[in-house]
Design a protein around this motif. Structure first.
Motif, mmCIF file in Angstrom:
data_model
loop_
_atom_site.group_PDB
_atom_site.id
_atom_site.type_symbol
_atom_site.label_atom_id
_atom_site.label_comp_id
_atom_site.label_asym_id
_atom_site.label_seq_id
_atom_site.Cartn_x
_atom_site.Cartn_y
_atom_site.Cartn_z
ATOM 1 N N THR A 134 0.830 -1.202 0.000
ATOM 2 C CA THR A 134 0.000 0.000 0.000
ATOM 3 C C THR A 134 0.865 1.253 0.000
ATOM 4 O OG1 THR A 134 -1.428 -1.288 1.417
ATOM 5 C CG2 THR A 134 -1.973 1.015 1.167
ATOM 6 N N ARG A 234 -9.714 14.435 -5.352
ATOM 7 C CA ARG A 234 -9.556 13.555 -4.188
ATOM 8 C C ARG A 234 -8.493 14.123 -3.255
ATOM 9 N NH1 ARG A 234 -8.412 7.522 -4.009
ATOM 10 N NH2 ARG A 234 -9.634 7.654 -2.123
ATOM 11 N N THR A 235 -8.725 13.949 -1.974
ATOM 12 C CA THR A 235 -7.655 14.232 -1.012
ATOM 13 C C THR A 235 -7.226 12.893 -0.425
ATOM 14 O OG1 THR A 235 -9.399 14.630 0.588
ATOM 15 C CG2 THR A 235 -8.323 16.560 -0.364
ATOM 16 N N ARG A 236 -6.149 12.878 0.316
ATOM 17 C CA ARG A 236 -5.713 11.627 0.945
ATOM 18 C C ARG A 236 -5.572 11.844 2.436
ATOM 19 N NH1 ARG A 236 -4.084 7.986 -2.893
ATOM 20 N NH2 ARG A 236 -4.575 6.546 -1.218
ATOM 21 N N MET A 237 -6.060 10.858 3.200
ATOM 22 C CA MET A 237 -5.963 10.967 4.656
ATOM 23 C C MET A 237 -4.503 10.964 5.097
ATOM 24 S SD MET A 237 -7.565 8.551 7.620
ATOM 25 C CE MET A 237 -6.766 7.028 7.165
ATOM 26 N N LYS A 238 -3.749 10.005 4.529
ATOM 27 C CA LYS A 238 -2.365 9.869 4.962
ATOM 28 C C LYS A 238 -1.475 10.740 4.090
ATOM 29 C CE LYS A 238 -2.916 5.331 6.938
ATOM 30 N NZ LYS A 238 -2.925 3.897 6.648
ATOM 31 N N GLN A 239 -0.964 11.779 4.683
ATOM 32 C CA GLN A 239 -0.058 12.655 3.959
ATOM 33 C C GLN A 239 1.358 12.167 4.177
ATOM 34 O OE1 GLN A 239 -1.021 15.515 2.032
ATOM 35 N NE2 GLN A 239 -2.926 14.347 2.191
#
Lengths: 273, 286, 284
Positions: A134, A234-239
């Motif tokens: 991932t 889209r955004t991502r939770m894990k930066q």
């Protein structure tokens, strides 16, 4: 049970290398691979081997597991070495018998190639040992994002890769189930010649296809319902954030490359390529 | 109507497009009208093929009516421009837990919806943690979904909807593929959604013991609503429900048949305690 | 004489790895010819693993399994024969359908047995009849059938091997009440007409109560109880303790008896009705 398998070859750990940013790890691995092919003198080769061993120690991955990743390439290493010994001419002639000529150049090239391939495989498997699939996917998506400018659908490709990783265990489980069901109806999967065995797979492949298509439709609906519209917006939770340790690693790798170049400069190159 | 209805069906008909070999398309949902007020817990019952799954898909615009109108919080589902807003209002949980989890790690899956909506990362983190805690999956947030039990997977799917902060959640037979323990886990979660978070729940199910816990039970047959009311009023139609190919809870059936023999059981009987109590009262009165 | 007999079988998962786990621990059980046995237990109790030992899909790490008096691991031939003598139909069997027509799919098992064509034909038609599939459906593609029909076609595929014992793993999972009743009725008919032993693995204690002669309760990789339905269901408290959902009727009778109205135990509406209206209850 078959579903207990882990995808990729991630080795659970908490080492310095595990904690590095995956993007940095990918870039540094690539830099290292370039450095491998810069090595032309014995001292440079020695530095590279030492650096590789140091990396293995830092990763916390047991030596046994690292060696295991070398097993599949043992034949290739052997094969290229033998070819190099016989085909690279020049240097001091050691053996000369009929059409066989072996010189020091051949021996050195074989040795260099073997060590280079081994180091390459060890370091790239360290990347996959210390990074989950991932994390790798996310890092690749970030690294390749400039390609969006030339209309490469990077986010969509990354989503496809994530879905593939997500569904591999599910499909393996499914194959297991279907195989058992057909065996219970007397399907013979272990005997007979190639044609017979290939035919025996039909009762497994057809249901697998049917169910995969059904899954794909259901998954598409589920993704629609959760407002998936492709990569845009889209955004991502894990930066991902670069930490001091990432810069330290970059600096150390740079020193290593500089070391190789310096050593090459002061010592005689023993191979041409 | 005084209460505000969040889901409204006005004379809705839906037919799948006719296949080549079929002469006419048979409507799956046929002239259906329905209003679901905000905060209600509705169970939809019916045999396979009665149109209840189609009903679910009509609610959040996976399907649009052939005629009539479906509105969600005032938005028409056939208006493509409002589709994202509709899906931010109504979340959906499907039957097969495997086919709705998209990520390789539990918390990443819960984050999928909010990420699609473009929510800022810090807020996603908070919403995801909150949603995972609500369904009791916070401890397992770092797990791989394929190592979870069916009930756990469905709870992850539910958390994914909670994290999107929808007002309403539609569940299409979420317990059909689960064992009794998984069913219990999911039903506890559903009740929590409705009672504690105030989310409107539409639960499509075959299990009568799940339906009796709802505020309202709708029984569908041949694409239309056959019965609609509180669990008590609906399950008192024992013969009718059986004729539709459905069950009534054993407690209700026993009470119904005891009453037929002349036993005087009082009150509404949907569960074992109510049934036992009524029998004891009747015996003591004799 | 038992048709299936397991003696002290133990089975380990992932043997020799860190994730080694005991799936079955010293299980001994005899299933007699013609018996209808319900197998209950929560997920992970070992019930699915146990039944896969009966048709030689799994090999025990220790202990023996005999089918019709033959140790199924005594020879390759014996293991092969066990597949056909004990028909195992997995959960959601419709996902194993693969042929162009229902007829061909049902004939897959008998074909693998190496039977002559006319015998296969007889068996396919008989199996289809048992499960209530009209003969005009036989020429259809299995993928064009309805959900309930697919399920029954898949079960027919196992029945067509004419096994001496038929094992059905959750045959009613995911069906609506009408579909469930139809499958249960079909199992009852099949057993009556063939006299074959039937093992019904189920989460539903109601379904088991309706059909079975005997009940096997699995718990923690071992046999918890094995006896007649009456014997087993009378241990309501113990069954609840090991995580099983006892029928609502049993709970009602249990509450009544704990409140001093002991009518005896019942697990179907009919039986409870008889007991209560018969006023068999005794007030203290």
């Amino acid at each position: 049970m078959i579903k207990d398998i882990t995808i990729g070859q991630y080795f659970i750990g908490d080492s310095f290398m595990h904690k590095l940013d995956a993007r940095m790890k990918i870039i540094l691995t690539m830099v290292f691979i370039v450095a491998i092919f810069l090595c032309k003198s014995f001292p440079a080769l020695g530095l590279m081997v030492l650096f590789t061993i140091a990396l293995v120690l830092i990763s916390g991955v047991p030596m046994k597991m690292v060696l295991k990743s070398l097993k599949p390439i043992a034949i290739i290493v052997l094969f290229t070495s033998v070819l190099n010994i016989f085909y690279v001419r020049g240097g001091t002639e050691l053996v000369s018998w009929r059409f066989i000529h072996i010189g020091t150049n051949g021996i050195f090239t074989a040795l260099f190639m073997a060590v280079r391939i081994i180091c390459l495989v060890v370091v790239s498997s360290l990347l996959t040992y210390t990074t989950t699939p991932t994390m790798l996917t996310d890092a690749l998506e970030k690294l390749l994002s400039p390609l969006k400018l030339v209309k490469v659908p990077v986010a969509t490709l990354a989503m496809m890769m994530t879905l593939a990783l997500r569904f591999i265990p599910t499909l393996i489980d499914e194959i297991d189930r279907i195989t058992n069901a057909q065996k219970a109806r007397g399907a013979d999967l272990d005997n007979g010649g190639f044609i017979k065995r290939a035919k025996a797979l039909i009762p497994i492949i057809v249901p697998l296809f049917v169910s995969s298509i059904r899954r794909a439709y259901e998954l598409a609906d589920a993704m629609d319902c959760r407002c998936y519209t492709g990569g845009n917006g889209r955004t991502r939770m894990k930066q991902m954030k670069l930490m001091p340790r990432d810069f330290i690693s970059a600096a150390v790798t740079a020193l290593f490359v500089a070391g190789i170049i310096v050593l090459n400069h002061f010592f005689k190159a023993v191979i041409v390529r | 109507m005084e209460e505000k209805s969040i889901i409204q069906f006005d004379n809705v008909t839906f037919a799948y497009e006719a296949n080549v070999d079929q002469t006419a398309a048979v409507p799956v949902v046929d002239g259906l009208s329905l209003a679901i007020p905000e905060g209600q817990f509705v169970a939809v019952l019916g045999r396979n093929g009665c149109g209840k799954s189609t009903l679910a898909k009509l609610i959040n615009g996976i399907l649009v009516p052939s005629s009539g109108r479906v509105t969600v919080d005032g938005m028409d589902t056939s208006d493509d421009a409002r589709l994202i807003d509709i899906r931010r209002t109504v979340g959906m949980v499907f039957q097969n837990p495997d086919n709705q989890i998209v990520a390789t790690i539990v918390e990443d899956d819960v984050a999928f919806g909010p990420e699609n909506l473009g929510i800022p990362p810090e807020q996603i983190r908070r919403d995801v943690d909150e949603a995972l805690k609500a369904v009791g999956m916070y401890e397992l947030r770092g797990r791989e979904p394929h190592r979870l039990s069916g009930g756990q997977k469905q709870r992850v799917a539910i958390a994914g909807i909670i994290a999107m902060k929808t007002k309403c959640i539609v569940m299409d037979e979420p317990t059909a593929m689960l064992d009794p323990r998984g069913r219990q886990e999911v039903m506890d979660t559903v009740r929590m959604l409705n009672k504690e978070l105030g989310i409107t729940v539409v639960l499509i199910t075959h299990y009568m013991d799940e339906a009796v816990k709802a505020d309202r039970v709708i029984v569908m047959n041949d694409g239309a609503i056959e019965l609609d009311g509180t669990p008590n009023t609906v399950f008192s139609n024992v013969e009718k429900i059986k004729s539709l190919g459905l069950d009534v809870p054993q407690a209700t059936e026993l009470a119904y048949r005891l009453r037929k023999t002349g036993m005087n059981l009082s009150g509404d009987i949907l569960n074992e305690n109510e049934c036992a109590e009524a029998i004891i009262n009747a015996l003591e009165a004799e | 004489m038992p048709i299936i007999s397991a003696k002290n079988i133990t089975h380990l998962y992932n043997k020799g790895t860190p994730s080694e786990a005991v799936a079955l621990k010293d299980v001994s059980i005899d299933i007699n010819k013609g018996e209808l046995v319900g197998i209950i237990g929560h997920t992970g109790s070992g019930k699915s693993t146990l039944v896969q030992h009966f048709n030689a899909l799994l090999k025990p790490d220790s202990g023996t399994v005999t089918v019709d008096g033959v140790d199924i691991w005594s020879s390759k031939r014996a293991a092969h024969d066990a597949r056909f003598k004990v028909g195992l139909c997995f959960q959601y069997p419709e996902y194993q359908l693969f042929e162009e027509t229902v007829y061909k799919d049902i004939s897959f098992g008998p074909g693998n047995m190496g039977l002559p064509g006319d015998e296969i034909d007889r068996r396919v038609r008989r199996a289809a009849e048992y499960v209530g599939l009209q003969s005009d459906l036989l020429d259809k593609s299995p993928f064009d059938l309805s959900g309930g029909e697919k399920r029954r076609a898949a079960i027919a595929g196992v029945i067509a091997m004419e096994p001496e014992a038929l094992i059905l793993d959750e045959p009613t999972a995911g069906l609506d009440p009408a579909g469930r009743d139809r499958v249960l009725e079909m199992i009852r008919n099949y057993r009556e007409r063939t006299g074959s032993a039937v093992l019904l693995v189920s989460h539903s204690m109601e379904d088991v109560a309706r059909l079975a002669d005997k009940v096997l309760v699995m718990n923690n990789a071992g046999v918890e109880m094995f006896g007649t339905v009456d014997e087993v269901y009378s241990h309501a408290q113990r069954l609840r303790d090991i995580g099983l959902n006892i029928p609502q009727i049993s709970k009602i009778m249990y509450i009544l008896s704990s409140k001093g109205y002991d009518f005896g135990s019942a697990y179907t509406v009919e039986r409870a009705l008889e007991l209560i209206t018969g006023k068999a209850g005794v007030r203290e």
